[in-house]
Design an enzyme around this catalytic site. Structure first.
Site, short mmCIF file in Angstrom:
data_model
loop_
_atom_site.label_atom_id
_atom_site.label_comp_id
_atom_site.label_asym_id
_atom_site.label_seq_id
_atom_site.Cartn_x
_atom_site.Cartn_y
_atom_site.Cartn_z
N TYR A 123 46.66 -4.16 25.34
CA TYR A 123 45.34 -4.02 24.73
C TYR A 123 45.17 -4.70 23.38
O TYR A 123 44.08 -5.22 23.09
CB TYR A 123 44.96 -2.53 24.67
N GLU A 163 37.32 -4.29 -2.86
CA GLU A 163 37.71 -5.23 -1.80
C GLU A 163 36.51 -5.95 -1.17
O GLU A 163 36.69 -6.76 -0.26
CB GLU A 163 38.51 -4.52 -0.71
O1 13P Z 1 41.65 0.49 -0.09
C1 13P Z 1 41.28 0.30 -1.23
C2 13P Z 1 41.86 -0.79 -2.05
O2 13P Z 1 42.62 -1.66 -1.27
C3 13P Z 1 40.25 1.16 -1.82
O3 13P Z 1 39.52 0.47 -2.83
P1 13P Z 1 38.02 0.84 -3.06
O4 13P Z 1 37.96 2.33 -3.35
O5 13P Z 1 37.58 0.02 -4.26
O6 13P Z 1 37.26 0.51 -1.80
ZN ZN Z 2 43.45 -0.93 0.46
#
Ligand code: 13P
Ligand code: ZN
Length: 219
Positions: free
Chosen positions: A132, A86
């Site tokens: 909040y 990501e």
């Molecule tokens: O939340 C995740 C994918 O959306 C985890 O992916 P990663 O392990 O590549 O960070």
């Molecule tokens: Zn994720």
């Protein structure tokens, strides 16, 4: 500043960013906000070019400062373990708005549950009923579902980045920014609590905040 002093300051900043990611990742994991190897965190360093991020497949509870991924804002992998899939959307958010200095993405239970509901208001996933969330993050737009790591997540989040501080990925979970990683983490926790309250209140008649009450908070 001489070149050496400047170099030391950059190294010190990077060291602190790495420590912050490890500390906050563990805190999320220990308190059940993150499970397994889901979620990712990143910080944009003050050069506006370097991003320190969690590696792909890493457990947020057991991150190691020296193996965190270092990438350029343009996507070149400089060092550390292979970056989160990501990181592509983390980079897009930073590139489109340098006010975002850190990003938290988790699959925490209540916000992820919320992200799975049909007919969410895509302009704002949490209709305000407490102050909040409004004060800290404002409106939370919903990004349509794409598979994790999809380029379209980066595309859509990049477009939203100039105008919002937090986002909800449909059928996936929240993406929250902050001027520091601690602020992003606090924002996420506030949102998670609001989502929890929303589910607790199902079946009850909620008094939502009025437009005047919301505008007063945005002040
Ligand atoms: O939340 C995740 C994918 O959306 C985890 O992916 P990663 O392990 O590549 O960070
Ligand atoms: Zn994720």
């Amino acid at each position: 500043m001489t070149i050496d002093v400047e170099k030391d300051a950059i190294l010190e900043e990077e060291k602190k960013a790495r420590e912050e990611i490890v500390r906050i990742g563990k805190s999320f994991f220990d308190r059940g906000y993150a499970t397994g190897s889901a979620g990712n965190l990143s910080i944009l360093l003050s050069d506006n070019k370097t991003v320190i991020a969690t590696p792909t497949g890493s457990c947020l509870g057991t991150l190691k400062s020296e193996t965190l991924s270092k990438v350029t804002i343009n996507g070149d992998w400089i060092s550390g373990d292979k970056p989160s899939k990501e990181v592509i959307f983390h980079r897009a958010i930073y590139q489109e708005n340098f006010e975002h200095r850190a990003i938290v993405h988790l699959h925490c239970t209540y916000l992820t549950a919320l992200s799975c509901l049909e007919n969410l208001d895509t302009k704002n996933a949490i209709k305000p009923f407490t102050p909040y969330v409004v004060m800290r993050v404002g409106e939370i737009p919903v990004v349509p579902y794409y598979r994790p790591g999809d380029q379209m997540l980066a595309h859509d989040l990049g477009l939203l980045s100039p105008s919002y501080k937090a986002f909800l990925l449909a059928n996936h979970g929240p993406v929250v920014t902050g001027e520091t990683l601690q602020v992003a983490a606090d924002n996420l926790e506030e949102m998670e609590d609001a989502a929890k309250l929303y589910f607790i209140l199902q079946g009850s008649e909620i008094r939502y905040l009025t437009t005047d009450e919301i505008n007063e908070l945005k002040g």
